[in-house]
Structure formats: C-alpha cells, structure tokens
Design a protein around this motif. Structure first.
Motif, PDB file in Angstrom:
ATOM      1  N   TYR A  81      50.811  61.643  41.951  1.00  0.00           N
ATOM      2  CA  TYR A  81      51.525  62.473  43.040  1.00  0.00           C
ATOM      3  C   TYR A  81      52.931  62.643  42.984  1.00  0.00           C
ATOM      4  CZ  TYR A  81      47.390  61.184  45.506  1.00  0.00           C
ATOM      5  OH  TYR A  81      45.984  60.854  45.912  1.00  0.00           O
ATOM      6  N   GLY A  82      53.075  63.501  42.066  1.00  0.00           N
ATOM      7  CA  GLY A  82      54.614  63.893  41.854  1.00  0.00           C
ATOM      8  C   GLY A  82      54.847  65.407  42.040  1.00  0.00           C
ATOM      9  N   GLU A  83      55.946  65.940  41.355  1.00  0.00           N
ATOM     10  CA  GLU A  83      56.063  67.210  41.649  1.00  0.00           C
ATOM     11  C   GLU A  83      55.231  68.240  40.834  1.00  0.00           C
ATOM     12  OE1 GLU A  83      60.281  67.637  40.468  1.00  0.00           O
ATOM     13  OE2 GLU A  83      61.029  66.463  41.723  1.00  0.00           O
ATOM     14  N   GLU A  84      55.112  69.493  41.105  1.00  0.00           N
ATOM     15  CA  GLU A  84      54.189  70.500  40.448  1.00  0.00           C
ATOM     16  C   GLU A  84      54.818  70.594  39.049  1.00  0.00           C
ATOM     17  OE1 GLU A  84      51.374  71.746  41.028  1.00  0.00           O
ATOM     18  OE2 GLU A  84      51.284  70.341  42.830  1.00  0.00           O
TER      19      GLU A  84
ATOM     20  N   ILE B 147      59.230  66.594  31.952  1.00  0.00           N
ATOM     21  CA  ILE B 147      58.789  67.994  32.106  1.00  0.00           C
ATOM     22  C   ILE B 147      58.583  68.545  30.720  1.00  0.00           C
ATOM     23  CG2 ILE B 147      60.870  69.228  32.237  1.00  0.00           C
ATOM     24  CD1 ILE B 147      57.371  70.327  33.740  1.00  0.00           C
ATOM     25  N   GLU B 148      59.601  68.152  29.831  1.00  0.00           N
ATOM     26  CA  GLU B 148      59.846  68.560  28.248  1.00  0.00           C
ATOM     27  C   GLU B 148      58.635  68.089  27.586  1.00  0.00           C
ATOM     28  OE1 GLU B 148      62.957  69.042  24.590  1.00  0.00           O
ATOM     29  OE2 GLU B 148      63.225  67.770  26.317  1.00  0.00           O
ATOM     30  N   LEU B 149      58.245  66.791  27.985  1.00  0.00           N
ATOM     31  CA  LEU B 149      57.224  66.008  27.194  1.00  0.00           C
ATOM     32  C   LEU B 149      56.249  66.780  27.487  1.00  0.00           C
ATOM     33  CD1 LEU B 149      56.612  63.570  24.985  1.00  0.00           C
ATOM     34  CD2 LEU B 149      56.332  62.347  27.253  1.00  0.00           C
ATOM     35  N   TYR B 150      55.734  67.024  28.862  1.00  0.00           N
ATOM     36  CA  TYR B 150      54.701  67.593  29.420  1.00  0.00           C
ATOM     37  C   TYR B 150      54.572  68.961  28.780  1.00  0.00           C
ATOM     38  CZ  TYR B 150      51.496  70.099  32.581  1.00  0.00           C
ATOM     39  OH  TYR B 150      50.534  70.922  33.125  1.00  0.00           O
ATOM     40  N   ASN B 151      55.301  69.786  28.482  1.00  0.00           N
ATOM     41  CA  ASN B 151      55.103  71.104  27.840  1.00  0.00           C
ATOM     42  C   ASN B 151      54.694  70.963  26.355  1.00  0.00           C
ATOM     43  OD1 ASN B 151      56.610  74.016  28.995  1.00  0.00           O
ATOM     44  ND2 ASN B 151      57.116  72.144  30.003  1.00  0.00           N
TER      45      ASN B 151
ATOM     46  N   PHE C 256      59.729  58.789  28.497  1.00  0.00           N
ATOM     47  CA  PHE C 256      59.418  59.932  29.712  1.00  0.00           C
ATOM     48  C   PHE C 256      57.922  60.416  30.049  1.00  0.00           C
ATOM     49  CE2 PHE C 256      63.925  60.654  28.270  1.00  0.00           C
ATOM     50  CZ  PHE C 256      64.410  60.327  29.672  1.00  0.00           C
ATOM     51  N   CYS C 257      56.803  59.616  29.495  1.00  0.00           N
ATOM     52  CA  CYS C 257      55.697  59.735  29.719  1.00  0.00           C
ATOM     53  C   CYS C 257      55.306  59.175  31.140  1.00  0.00           C
ATOM     54  CB  CYS C 257      54.714  59.018  28.829  1.00  0.00           C
ATOM     55  SG  CYS C 257      52.896  59.387  28.952  1.00  0.00           S
ATOM     56  N   ASP C 258      54.761  60.104  31.944  1.00  0.00           N
ATOM     57  CA  ASP C 258      54.594  59.601  33.483  1.00  0.00           C
ATOM     58  C   ASP C 258      53.058  59.425  33.332  1.00  0.00           C
ATOM     59  OD1 ASP C 258      53.870  62.562  33.306  1.00  0.00           O
ATOM     60  OD2 ASP C 258      54.399  62.725  35.557  1.00  0.00           O
ATOM     61  N   LYS C 259      52.577  59.136  34.626  1.00  0.00           N
ATOM     62  CA  LYS C 259      51.034  58.940  35.000  1.00  0.00           C
ATOM     63  C   LYS C 259      50.494  60.514  34.838  1.00  0.00           C
ATOM     64  CE  LYS C 259      48.009  57.585  38.554  1.00  0.00           C
ATOM     65  NZ  LYS C 259      47.881  57.175  40.091  1.00  0.00           N
ATOM     66  N   ALA C 260      50.915  61.589  35.157  1.00  0.00           N
ATOM     67  CA  ALA C 260      50.296  62.754  34.982  1.00  0.00           C
ATOM     68  C   ALA C 260      49.941  62.981  33.352  1.00  0.00           C
ATOM     69  CB  ALA C 260      51.226  63.834  35.533  1.00  0.00           C
ATOM     70  N   ILE C 261      50.831  62.778  32.403  1.00  0.00           N
ATOM     71  CA  ILE C 261      51.013  62.867  30.969  1.00  0.00           C
ATOM     72  C   ILE C 261      49.852  62.161  30.524  1.00  0.00           C
ATOM     73  CG2 ILE C 261      51.876  63.096  28.870  1.00  0.00           C
ATOM     74  CD1 ILE C 261      54.649  63.981  30.446  1.00  0.00           C
ATOM     75  N   ALA C 262      49.943  60.802  31.159  1.00  0.00           N
ATOM     76  CA  ALA C 262      49.011  59.809  30.499  1.00  0.00           C
ATOM     77  C   ALA C 262      47.554  60.129  30.830  1.00  0.00           C
ATOM     78  CB  ALA C 262      49.217  58.553  31.224  1.00  0.00           C
ATOM     79  N   LEU C 263      47.319  60.662  32.032  1.00  0.00           N
ATOM     80  CA  LEU C 263      45.843  61.250  32.498  1.00  0.00           C
ATOM     81  C   LEU C 263      45.508  62.420  31.756  1.00  0.00           C
ATOM     82  CD1 LEU C 263      46.418  60.748  36.292  1.00  0.00           C
ATOM     83  CD2 LEU C 263      44.847  59.416  34.806  1.00  0.00           C
ATOM     84  N   LEU C 264      46.507  63.282  31.599  1.00  0.00           N
ATOM     85  CA  LEU C 264      45.984  64.730  30.921  1.00  0.00           C
ATOM     86  C   LEU C 264      45.682  63.985  29.266  1.00  0.00           C
ATOM     87  CD1 LEU C 264      46.484  67.686  30.410  1.00  0.00           C
ATOM     88  CD2 LEU C 264      48.840  67.223  29.620  1.00  0.00           C
ATOM     89  N   ILE C 265      46.374  63.053  28.668  1.00  0.00           N
ATOM     90  CA  ILE C 265      46.009  62.741  27.366  1.00  0.00           C
ATOM     91  C   ILE C 265      44.634  61.960  27.515  1.00  0.00           C
ATOM     92  CG2 ILE C 265      46.799  61.362  25.374  1.00  0.00           C
ATOM     93  CD1 ILE C 265      48.372  63.899  25.727  1.00  0.00           C
ATOM     94  N   TYR C 266      44.479  61.057  28.333  1.00  0.00           N
ATOM     95  CA  TYR C 266      43.370  60.387  28.392  1.00  0.00           C
ATOM     96  C   TYR C 266      42.273  61.218  28.478  1.00  0.00           C
ATOM     97  CZ  TYR C 266      39.549  57.158  30.001  1.00  0.00           C
ATOM     98  OH  TYR C 266      38.372  56.528  30.140  1.00  0.00           O
TER      99      TYR C 266
ATOM    100  N   VAL D  60      55.641  61.272  38.196  1.00  0.00           N
ATOM    101  CA  VAL D  60      56.959  62.172  38.280  1.00  0.00           C
ATOM    102  C   VAL D  60      56.154  63.791  38.586  1.00  0.00           C
ATOM    103  CG1 VAL D  60      58.487  63.389  36.912  1.00  0.00           C
ATOM    104  CG2 VAL D  60      58.152  60.760  36.681  1.00  0.00           C
ATOM    105  N   LEU D  61      55.291  63.829  37.899  1.00  0.00           N
ATOM    106  CA  LEU D  61      54.560  65.234  37.979  1.00  0.00           C
ATOM    107  C   LEU D  61      53.323  65.226  38.698  1.00  0.00           C
ATOM    108  CD1 LEU D  61      55.303  66.625  34.470  1.00  0.00           C
ATOM    109  CD2 LEU D  61      56.570  67.058  36.383  1.00  0.00           C
TER     110      LEU D  61
END
Length: 250
Positions: free
Chosen positions: A120-123, A152-156, A177-187, A225-226
C-alpha cells in the motif's frame, strides 16, 4: 492383478474387467498415470479414490492455470478438472473406502500467503524505456542498479527486467531502496520462470532468491513505498479448490 514392477501397466480391456471399487482404489495407489485417467472416469471409482488422486496430482501447483485452458495442454490439470467436474455431478460412488487428505495438504507446496498481500504505497510510474533497460547487460546493468538513489528509480529498472543473470535479481532485492512492491514484482517474475521449460535447469538458482524474498517480507524488511497488488497485477490464482475437497471421506 500381480506385478513385478513398482507401477502397474494395464491395457484398457484389462482395466474394464475391474468392477470392484476396492480393487480400483488399490490400483490407483500403484498404477501409471494413464490408468489414473481411466480410473477417474470409471463408474466404479469411489469418492475416496477420486479424492486421493486429486491430491496426488498437486492441485496447489495447478491453481495458476486458467480453468478454461484448452484440454491437452497439461495432463495433470486435465485429470484435476475431470475429478472436480465429476464430484459436482455426484458421479463417484459412496463406499466404505476412506481417505484423509490432511497429510497431503500439509506437505503440499503452496503460494506463501504473504506473497499475495499487496503493498500500500504510492502509484508507480515509468520514465525509462523498455528497450533501453533490455539493452543493459553485465557490469553496466549491475552499476545501473547499484547507483539507484530512490525506490522509483530502482522500480524503473526492475519492471523492465527480462534477464537470466540471477545475480541481477539478488542485487535488486537486497538494494537499500527495494520496497515491498519491487520485492513482490521480482518474486512473481521468478515464480513465472519456474513454470517455463526454458528455465527448468535454473530452478536451483531461482528457488533461494524466492525464499529470501519471502523471508524478508515476513520479517517486514521492506517498506510500503510504491503500490503493487499481485492479485490485480499478476492474478496468480486462477481458480479456487472447492472446500469439500479438503474434507476427509469416511
């Protein structure tokens, strides 16, 4: 019905001569897969036998396949669908044969619940181009990841990765700077790789990375974060196992 081998072979004529649900059940425990397909469509198959074969065919691994997937795409899934459909029709015999799926269910590999919980972060938004990220390899790609100074840079970079160098994914999930959103994306990207024959030989590399992500999620090491919801972005669960199939018979 004697055999000198671990699993039993039969031709269809021999199989059709079996009319005892108890003998069908015994056969189901020691036969080759093609005979299981005959068993689940036999009018002499008991509910207990069908339930046993359902759990023997790893249904938790098949819930990511769309229910309307064309027949012949996955034999195990076709068997699972036949069993569910026949249970709903009341096709299987009620007998004194018993089966408790509890042990199979407990040992089955399941999607970790935390991997389905949204961040639950920013879009998020992208400003890099997919072709650009796909053109990065080796040390240059590593340096681009390491130098990221925001989520957001790491997400990109993470969102456009389609890479076989698994060290890249380790770099990302361990980045400050890895957040939950990026971790889930990679998983979920790595989880998808486990279903592709192209990556079959890479399972021993992929699994520890996925396990590390789950451990970090459970330890709450990633911030929200995201925003990222696997249930909407990935839609990993395509169908639910009916509740009655979790119950003991007799």
């Amino acid at each position: 019905m004697e055999t000198d081998t671990e699993y039993i072979h039969l031709d269809f004529e021999e199989f059709q001569r079996i009319t005892s649900p108890h003998e069908i059940h015994k056969l189901a425990t020691e036969c080759y897969f093609y005979i299981q397909e005959w068993i689940v469509e036999s009018k002499f198959c008991s509910e207990a036998t069908a339930l046993m074969l359902f759990w023997d065919n790893s249904p938790f691994e098949l819930i990511r396949i769309g229910w309307k997937t064309r027949k012949g795409t996955n034999d195990n899934f076709d068997l699972i669908k036949t069993i569910v459909t026949n249970f709903e029709k009341g096709f299987y015999l009620k007998t004194d044969i018993s089966y408790n799926p509890a042990e199979k269910i407990a040992k089955a590999e399941k999607i970790p619940p935390i991997a389905l919980q949204p961040s639950y972060g920013e879009e998020s938004f992208t400003y890099l181009e997919e072709k650009e990220v796909h053109s990065w390899f080796g040390e240059y790609l590593h340096s681009q990841i390491i130098r990221c100074d925001s989520t957001i840079e790491l997400y990109n970079i993470a969102v456009f990765l389609k890479h076989r160098e698994f060290e890249v994914y380790k770099l990302i999930i361990n980045h400050q700077f890895c957040d939950k959103a990026i971790a889930l994306l990679i998983y979920w990207r790595l989880e998808k790789y486990t279903t592709l024959s192209l990556y079959a030989e890479d399972w021993l590399e992929i699994k520890p990375i996925m396990e590390q992500i789950i451990q970090k999620l459970e330890n709450k090491e990633y911030e929200d974060v995201l925003a990222f919801d696997p249930n909407k972005e990935i839609k990993p669960i395509k169908w639910e196992i009916p509740t009655y199939l979790f119950n003991k018979i007799n």
